[in-house]
Design a protein around this motif. Structure first.
Motif, PDB file in Angstrom:
ATOM      1  N   MET A   1       0.841  -1.185   0.000  1.00 30.95           N
ATOM      2  CA  MET A   1       0.000   0.000   0.000  1.00 30.95           C
ATOM      3  C   MET A   1       0.884   1.246   0.000  1.00 30.95           C
ATOM      4  O   MET A   1       1.800   1.365   0.807  1.00 30.95           O
ATOM      5  CB  MET A   1      -0.915  -0.007   1.225  1.00 30.95           C
ATOM      6  N   THR A   2       0.604   2.174  -0.870  1.00 27.41           N
ATOM      7  CA  THR A   2       1.366   3.401  -0.984  1.00 27.41           C
ATOM      8  C   THR A   2       0.829   4.432  -0.001  1.00 27.41           C
ATOM      9  O   THR A   2      -0.381   4.641   0.094  1.00 27.41           O
ATOM     10  CB  THR A   2       1.265   3.968  -2.409  1.00 27.41           C
ATOM     11  N   THR A   3       1.747   5.055   0.716  1.00 22.31           N
ATOM     12  CA  THR A   3       1.362   6.133   1.620  1.00 22.31           C
ATOM     13  C   THR A   3       1.314   7.426   0.820  1.00 22.31           C
ATOM     14  O   THR A   3       2.269   7.770   0.123  1.00 22.31           O
ATOM     15  CB  THR A   3       2.376   6.270   2.772  1.00 22.31           C
ATOM     16  N   LEU A   4       0.212   8.120   0.911  1.00 26.43           N
ATOM     17  CA  LEU A   4       0.050   9.384   0.190  1.00 26.43           C
ATOM     18  C   LEU A   4       0.654  10.517   0.996  1.00 26.43           C
ATOM     19  O   LEU A   4       0.552  10.558   2.217  1.00 26.43           O
ATOM     20  CB  LEU A   4      -1.430   9.655  -0.064  1.00 26.43           C
ATOM     21  N   LYS A   5       1.273  11.450   0.307  1.00 24.19           N
ATOM     22  CA  LYS A   5       1.850  12.618   0.975  1.00 24.19           C
ATOM     23  C   LYS A   5       0.827  13.751   0.980  1.00 24.19           C
ATOM     24  O   LYS A   5      -0.136  13.748   0.213  1.00 24.19           O
ATOM     25  CB  LYS A   5       3.140  13.056   0.288  1.00 24.19           C
ATOM     26  N   ASP A   6       1.062  14.708   1.820  1.00 30.48           N
ATOM     27  CA  ASP A   6       0.190  15.873   1.912  1.00 30.48           C
ATOM     28  C   ASP A   6       0.518  16.846   0.780  1.00 30.48           C
ATOM     29  O   ASP A   6       1.608  16.806   0.193  1.00 30.48           O
ATOM     30  CB  ASP A   6       0.381  16.564   3.261  1.00 30.48           C
ATOM     31  N   ILE A   7      -0.400  17.723   0.492  1.00 30.25           N
ATOM     32  CA  ILE A   7      -0.157  18.823  -0.443  1.00 30.25           C
ATOM     33  C   ILE A   7       0.906  19.706   0.205  1.00 30.25           C
ATOM     34  O   ILE A   7       0.730  20.131   1.353  1.00 30.25           O
ATOM     35  CB  ILE A   7      -1.441  19.627  -0.695  1.00 30.25           C
ATOM     36  N   SER A   8       1.996  19.978  -0.519  1.00 25.67           N
ATOM     37  CA  SER A   8       3.068  20.726   0.134  1.00 25.67           C
ATOM     38  C   SER A   8       3.685  21.823  -0.717  1.00 25.67           C
ATOM     39  O   SER A   8       4.478  22.615  -0.202  1.00 25.67           O
ATOM     40  CB  SER A   8       4.183  19.767   0.585  1.00 25.67           C
ATOM     41  N   ASN A   9       3.308  21.906  -2.003  1.00 28.10           N
ATOM     42  CA  ASN A   9       3.930  22.925  -2.853  1.00 28.10           C
ATOM     43  C   ASN A   9       3.049  23.193  -4.075  1.00 28.10           C
ATOM     44  O   ASN A   9       2.017  22.539  -4.272  1.00 28.10           O
ATOM     45  CB  ASN A   9       5.347  22.506  -3.267  1.00 28.10           C
ATOM     46  N   ILE A  10       3.477  24.126  -4.899  1.00 24.33           N
ATOM     47  CA  ILE A  10       2.696  24.509  -6.074  1.00 24.33           C
ATOM     48  C   ILE A  10       2.576  23.351  -7.062  1.00 24.33           C
ATOM     49  O   ILE A  10       1.547  23.219  -7.729  1.00 24.33           O
ATOM     50  CB  ILE A  10       3.286  25.782  -6.753  1.00 24.33           C
ATOM     51  N   GLU A  11       3.576  22.502  -7.136  1.00 24.69           N
ATOM     52  CA  GLU A  11       3.486  21.349  -8.044  1.00 24.69           C
ATOM     53  C   GLU A  11       2.356  20.416  -7.618  1.00 24.69           C
ATOM     54  O   GLU A  11       1.642  19.876  -8.460  1.00 24.69           O
ATOM     55  CB  GLU A  11       4.826  20.614  -8.124  1.00 24.69           C
ATOM     56  N   ASP A  12       2.191  20.224  -6.313  1.00 28.40           N
ATOM     57  CA  ASP A  12       1.083  19.408  -5.811  1.00 28.40           C
ATOM     58  C   ASP A  12      -0.258  20.060  -6.141  1.00 28.40           C
ATOM     59  O   ASP A  12      -1.219  19.374  -6.524  1.00 28.40           O
ATOM     60  CB  ASP A  12       1.193  19.215  -4.298  1.00 28.40           C
ATOM     61  N   ILE A  13      -0.323  21.361  -6.007  1.00 27.88           N
ATOM     62  CA  ILE A  13      -1.561  22.071  -6.356  1.00 27.88           C
ATOM     63  C   ILE A  13      -1.873  21.881  -7.834  1.00 27.88           C
ATOM     64  O   ILE A  13      -3.020  21.632  -8.203  1.00 27.88           O
ATOM     65  CB  ILE A  13      -1.458  23.561  -5.977  1.00 27.88           C
ATOM     66  N   LYS A  14      -0.879  21.981  -8.673  1.00 32.05           N
ATOM     67  CA  LYS A  14      -1.102  21.791 -10.118  1.00 32.05           C
ATOM     68  C   LYS A  14      -1.618  20.385 -10.406  1.00 32.05           C
ATOM     69  O   LYS A  14      -2.544  20.222 -11.210  1.00 32.05           O
ATOM     70  CB  LYS A  14       0.178  22.080 -10.898  1.00 32.05           C
ATOM     71  N   ILE A  15      -1.053  19.390  -9.755  1.00 30.66           N
ATOM     72  CA  ILE A  15      -1.529  18.013  -9.930  1.00 30.66           C
ATOM     73  C   ILE A  15      -2.985  17.906  -9.483  1.00 30.66           C
ATOM     74  O   ILE A  15      -3.829  17.342 -10.184  1.00 30.66           O
ATOM     75  CB  ILE A  15      -0.636  17.029  -9.150  1.00 30.66           C
ATOM     76  N   MET A  16      -3.281  18.457  -8.301  1.00 23.52           N
ATOM     77  CA  MET A  16      -4.642  18.412  -7.766  1.00 23.52           C
ATOM     78  C   MET A  16      -5.630  19.090  -8.719  1.00 23.52           C
ATOM     79  O   MET A  16      -6.665  18.525  -9.077  1.00 23.52           O
ATOM     80  CB  MET A  16      -4.685  19.098  -6.396  1.00 23.52           C
ATOM     81  N   VAL A  17      -5.318  20.305  -9.131  1.00 23.29           N
ATOM     82  CA  VAL A  17      -6.209  21.086  -9.993  1.00 23.29           C
ATOM     83  C   VAL A  17      -6.362  20.428 -11.359  1.00 23.29           C
ATOM     84  O   VAL A  17      -7.481  20.274 -11.861  1.00 23.29           O
ATOM     85  CB  VAL A  17      -5.691  22.538 -10.119  1.00 23.29           C
ATOM     86  N   ASP A  18      -5.260  20.033 -11.974  1.00 32.23           N
ATOM     87  CA  ASP A  18      -5.320  19.430 -13.307  1.00 32.23           C
ATOM     88  C   ASP A  18      -6.137  18.146 -13.308  1.00 32.23           C
ATOM     89  O   ASP A  18      -6.968  17.923 -14.190  1.00 32.23           O
ATOM     90  CB  ASP A  18      -3.918  19.151 -13.844  1.00 32.23           C
ATOM     91  N   THR A  19      -5.916  17.304 -12.300  1.00 34.25           N
ATOM     92  CA  THR A  19      -6.640  16.033 -12.231  1.00 34.25           C
ATOM     93  C   THR A  19      -8.115  16.268 -11.941  1.00 34.25           C
ATOM     94  O   THR A  19      -8.993  15.644 -12.557  1.00 34.25           O
ATOM     95  CB  THR A  19      -6.019  15.121 -11.155  1.00 34.25           C
ATOM     96  N   PHE A  20      -8.397  17.166 -11.017  1.00 34.03           N
ATOM     97  CA  PHE A  20      -9.791  17.463 -10.683  1.00 34.03           C
ATOM     98  C   PHE A  20     -10.544  17.973 -11.912  1.00 34.03           C
ATOM     99  O   PHE A  20     -11.619  17.475 -12.244  1.00 34.03           O
ATOM    100  CB  PHE A  20      -9.875  18.472  -9.539  1.00 34.03           C
ATOM    101  N   TYR A  21      -9.990  18.959 -12.597  1.00 35.79           N
ATOM    102  CA  TYR A  21     -10.711  19.519 -13.734  1.00 35.79           C
ATOM    103  C   TYR A  21     -10.745  18.580 -14.928  1.00 35.79           C
ATOM    104  O   TYR A  21     -11.678  18.647 -15.739  1.00 35.79           O
ATOM    105  CB  TYR A  21     -10.190  20.915 -14.085  1.00 35.79           C
ATOM    106  N   ALA A  22      -9.793  17.671 -15.045  1.00 36.65           N
ATOM    107  CA  ALA A  22      -9.894  16.620 -16.072  1.00 36.65           C
ATOM    108  C   ALA A  22     -11.113  15.748 -15.768  1.00 36.65           C
ATOM    109  O   ALA A  22     -11.864  15.372 -16.688  1.00 36.65           O
ATOM    110  CB  ALA A  22      -8.617  15.782 -16.107  1.00 36.65           C
ATOM    111  N   ASN A  23     -11.333  15.450 -14.489  1.00 38.06           N
ATOM    112  CA  ASN A  23     -12.520  14.684 -14.092  1.00 38.06           C
ATOM    113  C   ASN A  23     -13.800  15.479 -14.310  1.00 38.06           C
ATOM    114  O   ASN A  23     -14.820  14.924 -14.737  1.00 38.06           O
ATOM    115  CB  ASN A  23     -12.396  14.236 -12.632  1.00 38.06           C
ATOM    116  N   VAL A  24     -13.775  16.771 -14.012  1.00 42.52           N
ATOM    117  CA  VAL A  24     -14.945  17.622 -14.243  1.00 42.52           C
ATOM    118  C   VAL A  24     -15.299  17.636 -15.724  1.00 42.52           C
ATOM    119  O   VAL A  24     -16.474  17.503 -16.088  1.00 42.52           O
ATOM    120  CB  VAL A  24     -14.695  19.059 -13.723  1.00 42.52           C
TER     121      VAL A  24
END
Length: 129
Positions: A1-24
C-alpha cells in the motif's frame, strides 16, 4: 500500500487542480456546463485555480479577485454542487493525505455551499423584482 503525501507545494496544487478539472470535463453532469462556459479558455482557468489554491492553502498572494461573480449566472443547482464536492474529494483523496489535504477539502466544501446559497439568493431576488 502506498502512503500518500500531503499537499506541500505549487506542483502538488497543479496536480490536484489538473486532475480534478480533467474529471470535471469528463463528468456527464458538470462537464457540459464547464466546457460550454470555458470553451478554449481552460488553460487560463487552470492558471487562476493554481493561484487560488496557492493563496488558500499556503497564504501566498497568488490570486486576486472575487471568485463568485463568474459563477453567478451558471445554470447550476444543489445537485451540481454536490457532484462538484464529491468529485473534488474523491480526486484529492486518491492523490494526497494530510492536514493541508483536509483543509483543501473543507475549504472546497464550504465554498461550494456558499456559492450555492448565494446563487439561490440572487435568483430569488431576481424573481421578487
Amino acid at each position: 500500500m502506498t502512503t500518500l503525501k500531503d499537499i506541500s507545494n505549487i506542483e502538488d496544487i497543479k496536480i490536484m487542480v489538473d486532475t480534478f478539472y480533467a474529471n470535471v470535463r469528463k463528468d456527464n453532469l458538470l462537464g457540459p456546463i464547464f466546457n460550454d462556459k470555458l470553451q478554449n479558455r481552460w488553460a487560463e482557468h487552470l492558471e487562476k485555480m493554481y493561484g487560488f489554491w496557492q493563496t488558500i492553502l499556503f497564504d501566498v498572494r497568488a490570486y486576486s479577485g472575487t471568485p463568485f461573480p463568474p459563477h453567478k449566472q451558471l445554470p447550476v443547482e444543489k445537485t451540481h454542487f454536490d457532484r462538484w464536492i464529491m468529485l473534488f474529494n474523491t480526486t484529492i483523496d486518491a492523490q494526497f493525505a494530510g492536514p493541508l489535504t483536509e483543509e483543501a477539502k473543507m475549504r472546497a466544501t464550504n465554498m461550494a455551499h456558499m456559492f450555492n446559497h448565494k446563487i439561490d439568493y440572487f435568483r430569488n431576488q431576481d424573481k421578487a423584482l
